[in-house]
Design a protein around this motif. Structure first.
Motif, short mmCIF file in Angstrom:
data_model
loop_
_atom_site.label_atom_id
_atom_site.label_comp_id
_atom_site.label_asym_id
_atom_site.label_seq_id
_atom_site.Cartn_x
_atom_site.Cartn_y
_atom_site.Cartn_z
N SER A 54 27.68 5.01 -40.71
CA SER A 54 27.56 4.01 -39.18
C SER A 54 26.75 3.00 -38.93
N ALA A 55 25.62 3.27 -38.87
CA ALA A 55 25.13 2.33 -38.29
C ALA A 55 25.24 1.28 -39.02
N ALA A 56 24.25 0.83 -40.84
CA ALA A 56 24.50 0.40 -41.71
C ALA A 56 25.50 -0.33 -41.56
N LEU A 57 26.80 0.13 -41.32
CA LEU A 57 28.00 -0.85 -40.90
C LEU A 57 28.32 -1.56 -39.94
N GLU A 58 27.23 -1.28 -39.49
CA GLU A 58 27.43 -2.37 -37.66
C GLU A 58 25.98 -3.18 -37.44
N GLY A 59 25.59 -3.28 -39.24
CA GLY A 59 24.52 -4.00 -40.00
C GLY A 59 23.23 -3.81 -39.28
N ALA A 60 22.63 -2.39 -39.37
CA ALA A 60 21.90 -2.18 -39.32
C ALA A 60 21.56 -0.74 -40.09
N ALA A 61 21.36 -1.39 -41.34
CA ALA A 61 20.78 -0.52 -42.85
C ALA A 61 18.95 0.16 -42.67
N TYR A 62 19.14 1.29 -43.20
CA TYR A 62 18.15 1.61 -42.97
C TYR A 62 17.77 3.07 -44.45
N GLU A 63 16.78 2.64 -44.84
CA GLU A 63 16.77 4.14 -45.69
C GLU A 63 16.76 5.70 -45.62
N ARG A 64 17.00 6.72 -46.31
CA ARG A 64 17.02 8.07 -45.03
C ARG A 64 16.75 8.79 -45.16
N GLU A 65 15.43 8.37 -45.97
CA GLU A 65 14.10 9.49 -45.58
C GLU A 65 13.78 8.67 -44.67
#
Length: 248
Positions: A54-65
């Motif tokens: 959900s954050a990535a879809l908002e433009g805040a994409a980070y690696e899961r780990e």
């Protein structure tokens, strides 16, 4: 006799079959044997992956780990994590007081992103207010259609309205998941539909825009996307269950 306002959506081409197929995938995934003894672990992992998506879809994409390790301080990510953790506790409130639940979701999602005085407060637009009221009526028992259809409409309408400042789409995605939780279709919050939206992101964006047009073709496009995202989420649940059983 009152007509269900969402019933006609199931008459759109291929939609009834798509909804049935998505529901079958959910039912199969929820029978995974990892859920018998490790349901809490699976639910926590689904919540984490859903929040990251959900954050990535908002433009805040980070690696899961990195998120798992707690090294990501981005306020949108932190808000999405708070929202994911709060969903089970809001499932009873959602059908009783949807406006209140939406306000709570926005407070959780938008803290440290928007000014404090805007938290939990919808934008002051009469059209938005009227459509929110209509949507709240549907959530509070105004429709007896499939929970998947209702969740898709909740999601699409909140994306179109953007009734809150800041990460309003995080609230939209959470409200759709709340619909699945409160309906009993996904009572433990194990279907991370946001994962499916991210995997099919270009389609997600295009279908959301199509839904906002209000045309039958636009709504059908969105419902087709939503059911496809649900199937991705069901497959992801099976994958997580397998990982938990394997001790990964």
């Amino acid at each position: 006799m009152t007509t269900d306002p969402l019933a006609p959506l199931l008459e759109l081409a291929d939609i009834a079959a798509a909804v049935e197929a998505a529901r079958d995938q959910i039912d199969q995934a929820l029978r995974h044997r990892a859920l018998r003894r490790n349901g809490g672990q699976v639910a926590a992992e689904v919540g984490l992956r859903s929040a990251i998506a959900s954050a990535a879809l908002e433009g805040a994409a980070y690696e899961r780990e990195a998120v798992r390790a707690g090294t990501v301080t981005d306020p949108v990510v932190q808000g999405a994590l708070r929202v994911a953790g709060a969903l089970p506790g809001l499932s009873d409130l959602w059908p009783k007081a949807p406006r209140q639940a939406l306000a709570r979701l926005h407070v959780l999602a938008a803290r440290d992103v928007v000014p404090a005085e805007e938290l939990g407060r919808p934008v002051t637009d009469p059209l938005v207010a009227a459509r929110l009221e209509t949507l709240a009526g549907l959530v509070a028992g105004g429709s007896a259609t499939s929970p998947l259809v209702l969740a898709a409409v909740v999601h699409g309408e909140l994306l179109a309205l953007r009734p809150f400042a800041g990460p309003s789409a995080v609230v939209a995605r959470a409200a759709a998941r709340l619909t699945l939780l409160s309906s009993g279709l996904d009572p433990r919050g194990l279907v991370g539909v946001d994962i499916g939206h991210l995997e099919r992101q270009p389609e997600y964006v295009g279908a959301a825009r199509a839904f906002a047009t209000g045309t039958p073709d636009g709504i059908r496009s969105w419902l087709r996307h939503y059911t496809a995202a649900v199937e991705v989420a069901a497959a992801q649940l099976v994958e997580i269950g397998d990982e938990v059983l394997a001790g990964v």
